[in-house]
Scaffold this motif. Sequence first.
Motif, PDB file in Angstrom:
ATOM      1  N   VAL A  45       0.890  -1.291   0.066  1.00  0.00           N
ATOM      2  CA  VAL A  45      -0.023  -0.119  -0.113  1.00  0.00           C
ATOM      3  C   VAL A  45       0.783   1.174   0.054  1.00  0.00           C
ATOM      4  CG1 VAL A  45      -1.983   1.087   1.259  1.00  0.00           C
ATOM      5  CG2 VAL A  45      -1.984  -1.270   1.330  1.00  0.00           C
ATOM      6  N   ASP A  46       0.707   1.941  -1.003  1.00  0.00           N
ATOM      7  CA  ASP A  46       1.808   3.037  -1.109  1.00  0.00           C
ATOM      8  C   ASP A  46       1.290   4.466  -0.426  1.00  0.00           C
ATOM      9  OD1 ASP A  46       3.769   4.762  -2.437  1.00  0.00           O
ATOM     10  OD2 ASP A  46       2.603   5.142  -4.285  1.00  0.00           O
ATOM     11  N   PHE A  47       1.969   4.734   0.581  1.00  0.00           N
ATOM     12  CA  PHE A  47       1.990   6.113   1.123  1.00  0.00           C
ATOM     13  C   PHE A  47       3.021   6.664   0.775  1.00  0.00           C
ATOM     14  CE2 PHE A  47      -1.271   3.915   3.446  1.00  0.00           C
ATOM     15  CZ  PHE A  47      -2.255   4.765   4.077  1.00  0.00           C
ATOM     16  N   CYS A  48       3.705   6.560  -0.334  1.00  0.00           N
ATOM     17  CA  CYS A  48       5.176   7.274  -0.358  1.00  0.00           C
ATOM     18  C   CYS A  48       4.999   8.353  -1.622  1.00  0.00           C
ATOM     19  CB  CYS A  48       6.255   6.182  -0.740  1.00  0.00           C
ATOM     20  SG  CYS A  48       7.559   6.823  -1.058  1.00  0.00           S
ATOM     21  N   ILE A  49       4.433   7.641  -2.657  1.00  0.00           N
ATOM     22  CA  ILE A  49       4.405   8.522  -4.162  1.00  0.00           C
ATOM     23  C   ILE A  49       3.225   9.443  -3.870  1.00  0.00           C
ATOM     24  CG2 ILE A  49       4.449   8.582  -6.578  1.00  0.00           C
ATOM     25  CD1 ILE A  49       6.922   6.879  -5.102  1.00  0.00           C
ATOM     26  N   PRO A  50       3.316  10.862  -4.006  1.00  0.00           N
ATOM     27  CA  PRO A  50       2.087  11.607  -3.829  1.00  0.00           C
ATOM     28  C   PRO A  50       1.275  11.697  -5.141  1.00  0.00           C
ATOM     29  CG  PRO A  50       4.054  12.951  -4.353  1.00  0.00           C
ATOM     30  CD  PRO A  50       4.484  11.336  -4.288  1.00  0.00           C
TER      31      PRO A  50
ATOM     32  N   ASN B  80      -2.847  11.298  -6.566  1.00  0.00           N
ATOM     33  CA  ASN B  80      -4.367  11.334  -6.654  1.00  0.00           C
ATOM     34  C   ASN B  80      -4.716   9.830  -6.795  1.00  0.00           C
ATOM     35  OD1 ASN B  80      -6.974  11.873  -6.655  1.00  0.00           O
ATOM     36  ND2 ASN B  80      -6.935  13.408  -8.164  1.00  0.00           N
ATOM     37  N   PRO B  81      -5.393   9.349  -5.635  1.00  0.00           N
ATOM     38  CA  PRO B  81      -5.641   7.991  -6.030  1.00  0.00           C
ATOM     39  C   PRO B  81      -7.242   7.544  -6.352  1.00  0.00           C
ATOM     40  CG  PRO B  81      -6.198   8.796  -3.683  1.00  0.00           C
ATOM     41  CD  PRO B  81      -5.363   9.834  -4.162  1.00  0.00           C
TER      42      PRO B  81
ATOM     43  N   LYS C  93       0.976  14.476 -10.516  1.00  0.00           N
ATOM     44  CA  LYS C  93       0.509  14.474  -9.172  1.00  0.00           C
ATOM     45  C   LYS C  93      -0.991  14.301  -9.213  1.00  0.00           C
ATOM     46  CE  LYS C  93       4.882  16.141  -7.771  1.00  0.00           C
ATOM     47  NZ  LYS C  93       5.481  16.670  -9.088  1.00  0.00           N
ATOM     48  N   ASN C  94      -1.582  15.543  -9.629  1.00  0.00           N
ATOM     49  CA  ASN C  94      -3.056  15.760  -9.473  1.00  0.00           C
ATOM     50  C   ASN C  94      -3.825  14.747 -10.205  1.00  0.00           C
ATOM     51  OD1 ASN C  94      -1.356  17.902 -10.958  1.00  0.00           O
ATOM     52  ND2 ASN C  94      -3.681  18.342 -11.799  1.00  0.00           N
ATOM     53  N   PHE C  95      -3.339  14.510 -11.328  1.00  0.00           N
ATOM     54  CA  PHE C  95      -3.983  13.361 -12.354  1.00  0.00           C
ATOM     55  C   PHE C  95      -3.746  12.139 -12.036  1.00  0.00           C
ATOM     56  CE2 PHE C  95      -4.138  16.915 -15.902  1.00  0.00           C
ATOM     57  CZ  PHE C  95      -5.308  17.301 -15.346  1.00  0.00           C
ATOM     58  N   GLY C  96      -2.870  11.850 -10.821  1.00  0.00           N
ATOM     59  CA  GLY C  96      -2.620  10.511 -10.411  1.00  0.00           C
ATOM     60  C   GLY C  96      -1.989   9.541 -11.449  1.00  0.00           C
ATOM     61  N   LEU C  97      -0.985  10.273 -12.336  1.00  0.00           N
ATOM     62  CA  LEU C  97      -0.287   9.585 -13.405  1.00  0.00           C
ATOM     63  C   LEU C  97       1.065   9.759 -13.348  1.00  0.00           C
ATOM     64  CD1 LEU C  97      -3.056   9.832 -16.167  1.00  0.00           C
ATOM     65  CD2 LEU C  97      -2.360   7.942 -14.972  1.00  0.00           C
TER      66      LEU C  97
ATOM     67  N   VAL D  32      -9.881  13.835  -1.841  1.00  0.00           N
ATOM     68  CA  VAL D  32      -8.451  14.098  -1.334  1.00  0.00           C
ATOM     69  C   VAL D  32      -8.544  14.905  -0.186  1.00  0.00           C
ATOM     70  CG1 VAL D  32      -6.158  14.719  -1.611  1.00  0.00           C
ATOM     71  CG2 VAL D  32      -7.149  13.221  -3.258  1.00  0.00           C
ATOM     72  N   ARG D  33      -9.237  16.164  -0.165  1.00  0.00           N
ATOM     73  CA  ARG D  33      -9.160  16.964   0.810  1.00  0.00           C
ATOM     74  C   ARG D  33      -9.933  16.496   2.172  1.00  0.00           C
ATOM     75  NH1 ARG D  33     -11.392  21.047  -3.733  1.00  0.00           N
ATOM     76  NH2 ARG D  33      -9.187  21.440  -4.847  1.00  0.00           N
TER      77      ARG D  33
END
Length: 546
Positions: free
Chosen positions: A35-40, A42-43, A227-231, A283-284
């Motif tokens: 489970v990735d809490f490292c790469i920022p 958007n899930p 980052k914001n597009f999750g890609l 996300v917020r």
Amino acid sequence: MSGNVTSLFRGTAAHSPSMAALARESGEAAGAGPVDFCIPCNPYFPTPAMFDEMAGRLRDIITYYPSSADTITAELCSLLQLPPQCVAMGNGSTELITWIDHLLVRESLAVPVPTFGRWTDQPMETGKRVDMFPLQEAGGFALDLARYAEFVRARGTRAVVVCNPNNPDGGYLHKQALVQFMDAMADRDLVVIDESFLEFADAEAEPSVVQEAMLRPNVVVLRSLGKNFGLHGIRFGYLVANPALAGRVRAMLPKWNLNSFAEHVVFMLRDHGPEYARSLHQVRRDRLEMAAQLSALPGLTVYPSQGNFLFVRLPVGAEGTAVRDRMLTEHRVLVRECGNKIGSSSRFLRLVVRPQADVRRLVSGLEQVLYGAGRGAAVPGPATGTGYSSGTAAVDRLMYETNGSGMRAITAQTAGAGAPGLAAAPSPGTGTGIGTGVPLPAAVPVAPAAATAPGPPPVPQPVPGPQPVPYPGPVPVPHPAPVPQPVPAPVPAPAAAAAYPPPVGPTPPGVPARGGLTAAQVRGTNGLESVPATGWPNAAGMGQAG
């Protein structure tokens, strides 16, 4: 996961190993990683339907050349309501940071730390002087723009960076304060506002300064899409500036620097604005709930954030690398330990905001690692040297090596003028010390030559603010005071400027960087017309609508 996996972290200088490297080392099947809490990322975006659409067109996407960067940029600008002549798209924000360094930063760059590592590492790799302004833990890592401006002037730094929100702490600066700061820095060669994580902020309806940047001769705004597009894997981002600056960067980029995946996603976005806005809203919400759950852990401090991540300080006695390795091997949870970030230490983690089911797994793992029966904390406490006070130990070391003297390559040019890694004595006839800068912290040795030269007044240290406390509810957002308009440093007359000797060290304060761009040399154009709106949130408040 084996110990070979955790060893990958010890082979990276200023970042974490890629998920591909972790998967190869662990031998896990695709999609079976931690489970990735490292790469920022958007899930919540792209949606599953968007991924299915991309999968259905995978053969065509990876078989054929993409369109030119101009074509892809024009489509993005039509969505963001930006004039294309003010935009340059790159293969990720790091490509743009590289070109900003090569083209627009000539000799010195000021950066608050801790922050994104490429802002310190990239200019140092090309021999620039990097003036690091330490963010204080006692003040919640908040950036005081007024004191930062004083620091820049005292050191004579020619280019300035501000990340908003900042990575790794998520600290946020209000738009009006940044506009005032940009005005105060109008005599610098370059001001960069890195808004890579701004889409996740909700402190203001229109937080971006892109509109102001287009009208200023020395301001560049950097934006991320991955980052914001999750890609993250697609590698695409863009900068916004006046046409002269944007055009200079754009002219250096290859015709096909953007790949077909980036093109496909950009052209998909027109039909998916509502889903994107909902993903940011979720996300917020998750950020508030995740902060509350983490703050309930004894001894864990959570700092206010406007990014899609939280900066946390581990309890006394816990050491980040041990916590990271055990979370990965025992609980299959990947976290970002921040000991390799300048201005931070291994007592800090950056945790990406994720859905609540994942957060429960994170909290459960941290409870067992930090407070498990018979285990105690991960490592001994501060008495063994693993504690943390102000976050400036690494900064002091690098300030000694680089502040006021540049990289060792620059220092070598002035060999014999002082101790290694220190600035040379003032050059005769200049009336100022070249590269002497502000006094370094008391713990850092100062060269005798620099000590005898009259230097500028010390920069006051930020006033310590209250220590962060566990969250009783929503994450508080710091509201910095308006930045007072400092009086611009006097610029010497042409005759005086000509008296300076050939370049040996950094340019003295108040003098344009040799061979670089000054505010007077770089001019924007008038009559910038925005592309008609198409229903997608504009760049100034992207993602705030809906």
